[in-house]
Each structure stands twice: as C-alpha cells, then as structure tokens.
Design a protein around this motif. Structure first.
Motif, PDB file in Angstrom:
ATOM      1  N   HIS A  27       0.894  -1.324  -0.020  1.00 20.59           N
ATOM      2  CA  HIS A  27      -0.115   0.018   0.047  1.00 20.59           C
ATOM      3  C   HIS A  27       0.928   1.273  -0.132  1.00 20.59           C
ATOM      4  O   HIS A  27       1.863   1.400   0.705  1.00 20.59           O
ATOM      5  CB  HIS A  27      -1.029   0.070   1.261  1.00 20.59           C
ATOM      6  CG  HIS A  27      -1.919  -1.147   1.317  1.00 20.59           C
ATOM      7  ND1 HIS A  27      -2.890  -1.083   0.448  1.00 20.59           N
ATOM      8  CD2 HIS A  27      -1.895  -2.100   2.045  1.00 20.59           C
ATOM      9  CE1 HIS A  27      -3.569  -2.073   0.835  1.00 20.59           C
ATOM     10  NE2 HIS A  27      -3.052  -2.852   1.569  1.00 20.59           N
ATOM     11  N   ASP A  28       0.411   2.279  -0.448  1.00 20.47           N
ATOM     12  CA  ASP A  28       1.064   3.585  -0.384  1.00 20.47           C
ATOM     13  C   ASP A  28       1.039   4.079   0.827  1.00 20.47           C
ATOM     14  O   ASP A  28      -0.236   4.569   1.476  1.00 20.47           O
ATOM     15  CB  ASP A  28       0.265   4.487  -1.642  1.00 20.47           C
ATOM     16  CG  ASP A  28       1.094   5.803  -1.784  1.00 20.47           C
ATOM     17  OD1 ASP A  28       0.706   6.430  -2.686  1.00 20.47           O
ATOM     18  OD2 ASP A  28       1.903   6.236  -0.843  1.00 20.47           O
ATOM     19  N   CYS A 234      12.770  -4.627   0.021  1.00 22.50           N
ATOM     20  CA  CYS A 234      11.734  -4.394  -1.309  1.00 22.50           C
ATOM     21  C   CYS A 234      11.918  -3.070  -1.742  1.00 22.50           C
ATOM     22  O   CYS A 234      10.991  -2.610  -2.610  1.00 22.50           O
ATOM     23  CB  CYS A 234      10.249  -4.781  -0.685  1.00 22.50           C
ATOM     24  SG  CYS A 234       9.968  -6.297  -0.058  1.00 22.50           S
ATOM     25  N   SER A 235      13.112  -2.157  -1.340  1.00 22.36           N
ATOM     26  CA  SER A 235      13.120  -0.947  -1.855  1.00 22.36           C
ATOM     27  C   SER A 235      13.010  -0.851  -3.357  1.00 22.36           C
ATOM     28  O   SER A 235      12.740   0.294  -3.797  1.00 22.36           O
ATOM     29  CB  SER A 235      14.436  -0.426  -1.168  1.00 22.36           C
ATOM     30  OG  SER A 235      15.707  -1.262  -1.682  1.00 22.36           O
ATOM     31  N   LYS A 263       7.072 -10.565  10.821  1.00 23.44           N
ATOM     32  CA  LYS A 263       7.339  -9.415  11.715  1.00 23.44           C
ATOM     33  C   LYS A 263       8.076  -8.271  10.922  1.00 23.44           C
ATOM     34  O   LYS A 263       7.856  -7.117  11.024  1.00 23.44           O
ATOM     35  CB  LYS A 263       8.374  -9.738  12.925  1.00 23.44           C
ATOM     36  CG  LYS A 263       8.143  -8.690  13.951  1.00 23.44           C
ATOM     37  CD  LYS A 263       8.911  -9.403  15.148  1.00 23.44           C
ATOM     38  CE  LYS A 263       7.735 -10.197  15.913  1.00 23.44           C
ATOM     39  NZ  LYS A 263       8.043 -10.701  17.451  1.00 23.44           N
ATOM     40  N   SER A 264       9.080  -8.789   9.990  1.00 21.74           N
ATOM     41  CA  SER A 264       9.797  -7.885   9.300  1.00 21.74           C
ATOM     42  C   SER A 264       8.973  -7.332   8.156  1.00 21.74           C
ATOM     43  O   SER A 264       8.988  -6.146   8.109  1.00 21.74           O
ATOM     44  CB  SER A 264      11.102  -8.689   8.653  1.00 21.74           C
ATOM     45  OG  SER A 264      11.951  -8.993   9.600  1.00 21.74           O
ATOM     46  N   LEU A 268       7.777  -3.117   7.751  1.00 25.64           N
ATOM     47  CA  LEU A 268       7.941  -2.292   6.508  1.00 25.64           C
ATOM     48  C   LEU A 268       6.867  -1.874   6.125  1.00 25.64           C
ATOM     49  O   LEU A 268       6.733  -1.338   5.075  1.00 25.64           O
ATOM     50  CB  LEU A 268       8.793  -3.192   5.664  1.00 25.64           C
ATOM     51  CG  LEU A 268      10.223  -3.529   5.836  1.00 25.64           C
ATOM     52  CD1 LEU A 268      10.910  -4.961   4.899  1.00 25.64           C
ATOM     53  CD2 LEU A 268      11.192  -2.354   5.627  1.00 25.64           C
ATOM     54  N   GLY A 269       5.831  -2.257   6.732  1.00 28.39           N
ATOM     55  CA  GLY A 269       4.394  -1.888   6.254  1.00 28.39           C
ATOM     56  C   GLY A 269       3.843  -2.600   5.315  1.00 28.39           C
ATOM     57  O   GLY A 269       2.784  -2.266   4.429  1.00 28.39           O
ATOM     58  N   PHE A 270       4.062  -3.997   5.383  1.00 30.40           N
ATOM     59  CA  PHE A 270       3.560  -4.951   4.029  1.00 30.40           C
ATOM     60  C   PHE A 270       2.558  -5.791   5.022  1.00 30.40           C
ATOM     61  O   PHE A 270       2.913  -6.233   6.204  1.00 30.40           O
ATOM     62  CB  PHE A 270       4.588  -5.787   3.467  1.00 30.40           C
ATOM     63  CG  PHE A 270       5.790  -4.769   2.814  1.00 30.40           C
ATOM     64  CD1 PHE A 270       5.364  -3.532   2.246  1.00 30.40           C
ATOM     65  CD2 PHE A 270       7.100  -5.419   2.996  1.00 30.40           C
ATOM     66  CE1 PHE A 270       6.333  -3.002   1.581  1.00 30.40           C
ATOM     67  CE2 PHE A 270       7.971  -4.578   2.317  1.00 30.40           C
ATOM     68  CZ  PHE A 270       7.706  -3.461   1.642  1.00 30.40           C
ATOM     69  N   GLU A 271       1.495  -6.162   4.558  1.00 25.42           N
ATOM     70  CA  GLU A 271       0.737  -7.475   4.950  1.00 25.42           C
ATOM     71  C   GLU A 271       1.040  -8.437   4.061  1.00 25.42           C
ATOM     72  O   GLU A 271       0.613  -8.943   3.050  1.00 25.42           O
ATOM     73  CB  GLU A 271      -0.795  -6.846   4.605  1.00 25.42           C
ATOM     74  CG  GLU A 271      -1.153  -5.846   5.302  1.00 25.42           C
ATOM     75  CD  GLU A 271      -2.630  -5.486   5.020  1.00 25.42           C
ATOM     76  OE1 GLU A 271      -3.322  -6.637   4.566  1.00 25.42           O
ATOM     77  OE2 GLU A 271      -3.104  -4.349   5.123  1.00 25.42           O
TER      78      GLU A 271
END
Length: 290
Positions: A27-28, A234-235, A263-264, A268-271
């Motif tokens: 997600h943004d 994932c950058s 957890k990582s 990073l804001g990922f589901e």
C-alpha cells in the motif's frame, strides 16, 4: 519462479482461506490509499461503454498463488496466480464465469526442459544451467528465435484467457547465462515482452532487480515482489509505489522463518503472505499470526 518447484517439506497449512487466501499488496504509505489501477478484467467495459483495457490487480485484491499441483480453485479469492498450461482449460473458463481473474506464469528468460516447445529452441540460444537447477537453462534473449517462441507463448496464454502475466527471469544481465548479456539487453527484452503482452490484451507484471524496476516501472502495469523482505527490504519496488501502481507481495519460507519474515514485513508496512518455495498452495497469512 517455476524453478522454485523444488518441493520442500513444510508443515504449512494446506492453503490460505477467505481473506487470508491472498497474495498481498504494497500500500502507498503516504496516505494509506490504494494505487490507482483497473479492477476490471480483460475486455471489460468502462463507464463510457468503451473497453477498459487489460485487467490490472487492485491494491486490495484477494489472491491465491499455486504453480504446482492441482490448483485449489475453491479458495474464496478474486485473483489466482497459476501455471495455466498445467490447468484444465474448463477450470479457467469457470473462473471467469464466476467473475474471477487469473495471472499466468511465464519463465521468459530461461528454458524449462518440461515445456512442450522446449525442443524448438536452437542449441545456439541455450546457455548455462541455473545454479541448483540443472534442467533449466538461460536463454539468449537477443535471439529472434527466442523472441518468436516467446511471442507464441504469449498468444497461447492469451488464448487460455489469462488476464495478465508477470514474466520471470528477466534479470539476465545479472546472471551467469553463458552469454554476454548487458543491462541494455535485459531492458530491451523486457520492453519487447511487455509490448507483446499488451498487444495480446494482457497486463504485464514485473519481478526484477532495482536496475530493472527503476527503468521499467512506466512500461509495466504492476509489480510482483517475491522474497524481498529478507534481502533488499523491497526497496526496488519503490518506483511502483510512488507511481501508485500495485505491488503484490509474497515471502518464501517455512515454519522456522515465518514469524521473523512476518514481523519484518509488518515493520516495513507490508501485509505479507509466506508461501512454501514450491508454490504448491501451502501458505500462511501473516495477519493470522501477528
């Protein structure tokens, strides 16, 4: 990622079900919104009655990925990622009849010995074996023969009703292929392939290194991030996020690594979904364990 079909003995759940049966999206984080993308399938019409163009996964699409074995089409999801050539065509038709979509696997940079057209690739375009996968070999993607056969594969996938294709093995410049392939060669081939997919009415997804994503994000419709949390974070998919394009996200692991990966990913804001490396339909949704 078909080379990942080396089966590993995981004690993962048989499948991800319901809203947990999804590959997930990036997600943004700027506004919590969803990337702007078409939610319609191939050939669907927009509000004006004109074709809406190829189907592009929405940011909140519910997903299921299975590239090996009999696909569990009973999953309560709207989008599947499958190896369409190994799926009963009637099952694929049934998916569209139910208003569902499917992305189709294509190894674009390598030759898999089990494919029906494997013998049609000239010896001169077949390079080194992939490390750990002696039955899969790199291809010289500059070759007209390779491109002609890949174009035919794209047409075959379109005929099977595939909504989109995220071609794998495009980072030929970074591999020990046996050919003197440069980044320019890799970019040229990827752009050519995206053109073939779009001409066939399919959306094009990109799995690649930062060198590829930084240049190709305008050409490709969405990203497919596989196993990037533990490495780059994932950058490399940031250009897609900044352009508000969907990035589907899945990690590869087993019972021992699932908690850490989840957890990582959360940090990073990922589901994230964690799948077994063979993409056999065994997976865990991180939301179930965090």
């Amino acid at each position: 990622m078909r080379r990942a079909l080396l089966v590993v003995g995981l004690a993962l759940s048989a499948a991800c079900h319901g809203s947990e049966g999804t590959l997930v999206v990036l997600h943004d984080s700027a506004d919590g919104g969803s990337p702007s993308s078409s939610a319609g399938g191939s050939g669907s019409a927009g509000s004006s009655g004109t074709p809406a163009g190829p189907y592009v996964p929405a940011a909140d699409a519910r997903w299921f990925a299975q590239l090996d074995g009999s696909v569990d089409f009973s999953q309560n999801v709207e989008l599947f990622y499958v190896d369409a050539l190994n799926v009963d065509a009637a099952e694929l038709v049934a998916l569209h009849d139910q208003g569902k979509h499917y992305l189709c696997y294509l190894s674009a940079g390598t030759l898999e010995s089990f494919r029906d057209d494997a013998s049609e690739f000239p010896d001169s375009v077949i390079g080194n074996a992939l490390s750990g996968y002696p039955n899969e070999r790199w291809l010289d993607v500059r070759s007209d023969s390779v491109r002609s056969l890949m174009a035919r594969r794209v047409q075959a996938l379109a005929a099977l009703g595939c909504d989109g294709v995220p071609p794998s093995s495009l980072a030929v410049h970074a591999a020990d292929t046996g050919f003197d392939l440069t980044l320019t060669d890799a970019l040229d081939y990827a752009r050519w392939l995206a053109e073939r997919l779009h001409a066939a009415g399919l959306s094009a997804g990109l799995t690649g290194t930062a060198e590829l994503t930084q240049e190709l994000w305008p050409t490709f419709d969405f990203g497919l991030a596989i196993g990037c949390v533990a490495g780059s974070g994932c950058s490399e998919y940031e250009p897609f996020s900044q352009a508000r394009k969907t990035v589907l996200h899945v990690e590869l692991g087993d019972d021992k690594t699932i908690p850490g990966l989840c957890k990582s990913a959360q940090m990073l804001g990922f589901e994230a979904i964690v799948s077994d490396r063979g993409f056999t339909g065994r997976c865990v949704d991180c939301r179930d364990i965090l």
